[in-house]
Write an enzyme that holds these catalytic residues in place. Structure first.
Site, PDB file in Angstrom:
ATOM      1  N   SER A 276       0.839  -1.213   0.000  1.00 15.86           N
ATOM      2  CA  SER A 276       0.000   0.000   0.000  1.00 15.86           C
ATOM      3  C   SER A 276       0.863   1.248   0.000  1.00 15.86           C
ATOM      4  O   SER A 276       2.025   1.201   0.376  1.00 15.86           O
ATOM      5  CB  SER A 276      -0.867   0.027   1.268  1.00 15.86           C
ATOM      6  OG  SER A 276      -0.109   0.562   2.361  1.00 15.86           O
ATOM      7  N   ASP A 277       0.243   2.355  -0.385  1.00 19.72           N
ATOM      8  CA  ASP A 277       0.913   3.623  -0.194  1.00 19.72           C
ATOM      9  C   ASP A 277       0.711   4.035   1.264  1.00 19.72           C
ATOM     10  O   ASP A 277      -0.008   3.388   2.021  1.00 19.72           O
ATOM     11  CB  ASP A 277       0.353   4.678  -1.176  1.00 19.72           C
ATOM     12  CG  ASP A 277       1.327   5.820  -1.383  1.00 19.72           C
ATOM     13  OD1 ASP A 277       1.291   6.448  -2.452  1.00 19.72           O
ATOM     14  OD2 ASP A 277       2.139   6.085  -0.477  1.00 19.72           O
ATOM     15  N   TYR A 278       1.343   5.130   1.634  1.00 18.25           N
ATOM     16  CA  TYR A 278       1.410   5.586   3.024  1.00 18.25           C
ATOM     17  C   TYR A 278       0.009   5.803   3.614  1.00 18.25           C
ATOM     18  O   TYR A 278      -0.683   6.735   3.222  1.00 18.25           O
ATOM     19  CB  TYR A 278       2.191   6.901   3.034  1.00 18.25           C
ATOM     20  CG  TYR A 278       2.571   7.474   4.357  1.00 18.25           C
ATOM     21  CD1 TYR A 278       1.636   8.057   5.198  1.00 18.25           C
ATOM     22  CD2 TYR A 278       3.904   7.454   4.782  1.00 18.25           C
ATOM     23  CE1 TYR A 278       1.999   8.600   6.407  1.00 18.25           C
ATOM     24  CE2 TYR A 278       4.278   8.004   5.997  1.00 18.25           C
ATOM     25  CZ  TYR A 278       3.318   8.573   6.805  1.00 18.25           C
ATOM     26  OH  TYR A 278       3.695   9.123   8.002  1.00 18.25           O
ATOM     27  N   ASP A 279      -0.419   4.883   4.504  1.00 18.34           N
ATOM     28  CA  ASP A 279      -1.719   4.992   5.160  1.00 18.34           C
ATOM     29  C   ASP A 279      -2.869   4.930   4.164  1.00 18.34           C
ATOM     30  O   ASP A 279      -3.990   5.341   4.456  1.00 18.34           O
ATOM     31  CB  ASP A 279      -1.805   6.296   5.970  1.00 18.34           C
ATOM     32  CG  ASP A 279      -3.049   6.311   6.872  1.00 18.34           C
ATOM     33  OD1 ASP A 279      -3.639   7.375   7.067  1.00 18.34           O
ATOM     34  OD2 ASP A 279      -3.437   5.200   7.318  1.00 18.34           O
TER      35      ASP A 279
END
Ligand code: GLC
Length: 727
Positions: A276-279
């Protein structure tokens, strides 16, 4: 070597690799069978470190508890070893993986990716990525969240800097090259690391050029424009991929089973890690497709996510994962993570080597390459009356503009572990170059010139008796990259005023444009005799730019992205479709603006040289090509000047009639070639017939028989054509 022996050896090697793979598979199953659900979910989680590379105590605790898969930002043999020792002291002894955003260099910073793409030299990009990998792995970082494979057509979007521009073919070449550079042939090697293609997909279409926004992109445009660089990166062997923050057709990429399973796993056969990307999983709640973080974690897992960075939604989903299907998804994700760690060699060599780190970081060879890359990325946008290169007789060089001596800004965005103090600025480079044979007049912008009561000087007065003036304008380093979308891409008025005052001096001068994106600089284009686009050139930007300004390097860079005249023209690309009423000058009822030309300020593929080249029309070896054949043609390039130089020969096609509205031209091949002064070289091209097809709205690929126009030239706007028929 005789054939039987060779055959036997090949069979033995295949058997060895199969056995090793089987052995790894057995080790993975043995580890997996002993893990609790919490430990499994821990393997699917990366947490961040401090900006400076250290670890956070709460994350050390997770490592000690055996519920952490790895980190990003933690780097260096010191901090990583401290966390690794904790992980290897746990019950399961699974090593941590240390990731980092090594986008255009680790400690030696290369030109920003968009600038590097302006070299139209994928081999250069591969060499730079290889150095980045060597420095990263020496610091025990074995996974980079790069290359960015985004196609970007909107310079309001600050992240346009992170990719390779607006064209699928150019971006595919650079994406694949960077994957090869990062990964080499074996990601367990002490100078290689695993790549991660991002941001999958279509994030460059964020509405309004506003970061993180909705991307209204058709599935056909995804396949035709945005997917190719990702597919090229996967074919190059990229080990991981990162979905974008955007929602595609209303479905966030992070929770998009069509994207992450139907396309990525089933159609493309990808077996690596989806991270995933950040959060981004937690942000599914912002998208309002998940009611809570734990349910967001479960949705992401079911959509095809393997690893979560920064957030803990998948860990929080532990209470929801109480059924065989979800448990199987978790096990398969853990298998992919463990296989990645085996492939990286982390079970055998989990620690970095301080001696190797000391030897690799900022090695002189790395800085030399960075200087070459900075020079090759430069694009000569304008050069009237041979204003450039700076004549040898010029001994007093005035340099104006804060960016001329800004060690941090020249590194651009995503500066990895780059240290500003490592940078060599243009002012420093020119001073080093002139030595005792000349003088550099540089007044730090805004500094007081002598007495405190006098207004701060911009350096113009001091430049009055210079032989030559260089003015550096553009974007500071914090104006480019993520979360830097702009509604205006004009230069600040203060910079325009500075150039205006220099122009009024009536002395020879050149403008250097340092930027991470196209800017609307129409006034500069009209007023200034010479403009050199230097992007944010990295640690060695100063020497690289100076090599071009003084003529040691003949610039050959070409724009990987269109420069619009006005932000009102955006999106503006070279490969637009013909419209129902193509522009006819003077005809009101055709596609145009009433207040500005349709044409760009500078087109895709534009870039001048200190010499001049003549490029022939394409000389086809056949005029009729079978649909399963290859279009073969030659192009001659003549250097008409007195300087050796490189030229980037570009080959475009136009499908004269198709079922869909196809672009007025599409780049299909390019080659950067060196041509000695006065000489002619012949460049051979091959375009497989299958590359002439296009995607249909229903998701099928179609290749029509019919006539095509083939164009070759030095830019998308400077082409000469021929035609052929596809059977
Ligand atoms: C950022 C970026 C992504 C990066 C990640 C980790 O928000 O979108 O490109 O890899 O966070 O730093």
């Amino acid at each position: 070597m005789t054939r039987p022996f060779c055959l036997t050896l090949s069979l033995l090697l295949t058997a060895f690799h199969t056995a090793r793979a089987d052995e790894t598979g057995q080790r993975i199953e043995a580890i997996l069978s002993k893990l609790t659900l919490e430990e499994k979910l821990g393997q699917l989680r990366l947490v961040d470190g401090h900006a400076g590379g250290g670890w956070k105590p709460q994350h050390m605790a997770l490592a000690q508890a055996g519920v952490l898969g790895g980190t990003f930002n933690v780097r260096g043999t010191g901090p990583t070893s401290e966390m690794q020792r904790a992980a290897l002291s746990t019950r399961h002894k699974i090593p941590l993986v240390f990731a980092f955003d090594v986008v255009h260099g680790y400690r030696t910073i290369f030109p920003v990716p968009l600038g590097e793409a302006a070299s139209w030299d994928p081999d250069l990009a591969e060499r730079c990525a290889a150095v980045a990998a060597k420095e990263s792995r020496a610091a025990n970082v074995s996974w980079t969240f790069a290359p960015v494979a985004d196609i970007a057509r909107d310079p309001r979007w600050g992240r346009i800097v992170e990719g390779s521009g607006e064209d699928p073919v150019l971006s595919s070449a650079f994406t694949a090259a960077r994957v090869h550079g990062f990964q080499g042939k074996d990601i367990s090697a002490p100078d290689r690391m695993m790549a991660c293609l991002k941001h999958f997909a279509g994030s460059g279409e964020a509405e309004g050029g506003r970061d993180y926004n909705f991307a209204d992109v058709s599935l056909r445009a995804l396949r035709e424009t945005h997917f190719p660089p990702f597919l090229a990166g996967l074919k190059a062997g990229a080990g991981s991929i990162m979905p974008s923050f955007s929602a595609i057709d209303g479905v966030p990429a992070t929770s998009n089973p069509w994207l992450l399973q139907d396309v990525l796993r089933k159609e493309w056969g990808f077996e690596g890690i989806v991270v995933s990307d950040y959060d981004a999983i937690g942000q599914l709640v912002n998208h309002r497709v998940a009611p809570s973080w734990d349910e967001a974690g479960q949705i992401a897992l079911r959509s095809g996510l393997d690893v979560e960075i920064w957030g803990s939604c998948m860990m929080q989903a532990q209470g929801l994962i109480d059924n065989a299907d979800d448990l199987k998804l978790v096990d398969n994700a853990v298998r992919r993570v463990l296989r990645m760690k085996f492939s990286l060699g982390l079970f055998d060599k989990p620690y970095g080597d301080p001696a190797r780190e000391k030897e690799a970081i900022l090695h002189p060879d790395h800085l030399k390459l960075a200087r070459e890359a900075a020079a090759k990325s430069c694009v000569l946008l304008k050069n009237n009356n041979q204003t450039l290169p700076i004549p040898p007789a010029a001994k007093k060089i005035a340099i104006l503009g804060a960016l001329a001596n800004d060690k941090l800004s020249q590194m651009g965005s995503w500066t990895g572990d780059g240290h500003a103090e490592d940078s060599v600025t243009l002012v420093e480079a020119v001073r080093q170059r002139l030595g005792n044979n000349g003088t550099v007049i540089y007044t730090p912008a805004g500094s007081s010139s002598g007495f405190s009561f006098r207004k701060p000087s911009d350096g113009v007065d001091e430049a009055k008796d210079a032989d030559y003036i260089i003015v550096v304008v553009g974007e500071n380093g914090d104006m480019t990259g993520e979360a830097t979308s702009r509604s205006s891409i004009d230069l600040p008025q203060q910079q325009l005023d500075l150039v205006q005052k220099v122009s009024a001096l009536g002395k020879p001068y050149a403008v250097v444009l340092m930027t991470g994106r196209p800017l609307t600089v129409g006034w500069l284009a009209e007023t200034c005799p010479a403009i050199l686009l230097a992007w944010h050139g990295g640690t060695m930007a100063g020497p690289g730019i100076a090599d071009v300004l003084f003529g040691d390097v003949n610039p050959a860079g070409k724009l990987p992205v269109t420069f619009p005249r006005s932000v009102g023209q955006i999106p503006l690309t070279y490969n637009s479709t013909p419209t129902s009423r193509p522009l006819v000058e003077g005809d009101k009822w055709t596609s145009k603006y009433t207040d500005i030309k349709n044409s760009p300020l500078w087109p895709f593929g534009h870039g001048l040289s200190y010499t001049s080249f003549q490029i022939s029309p394409p000389l086809l070896d056949k005029r009729t090509i079978p649909h399963d054949g290859t279009v073969r043609f030659k192009v001659s390039v003549t250097n008409q000047g007195e300087r050796d130089g490189d030229e980037v020969v570009q080959a475009y096609i136009q499908d004269d009639v198709a079922f869909v509205t196809r672009p007025i031209k599409e780049l299909k091949a390019f080659k950067r070639v060196s041509v000695p002064a006065g000489k002619t070289v012949t460049v051979d091209f091959e375009i497989p017939s299958k590359d002439l097809g296009y995607w249909m709205p229903n998701g099928t690929y179609r290749l029509d028989p019919g006539t095509f126009t083939l164009m070759t030239g030095s830019s998308s706007a400077q082409v000469r054509s021929s035609s052929f028929s596809l059977q």
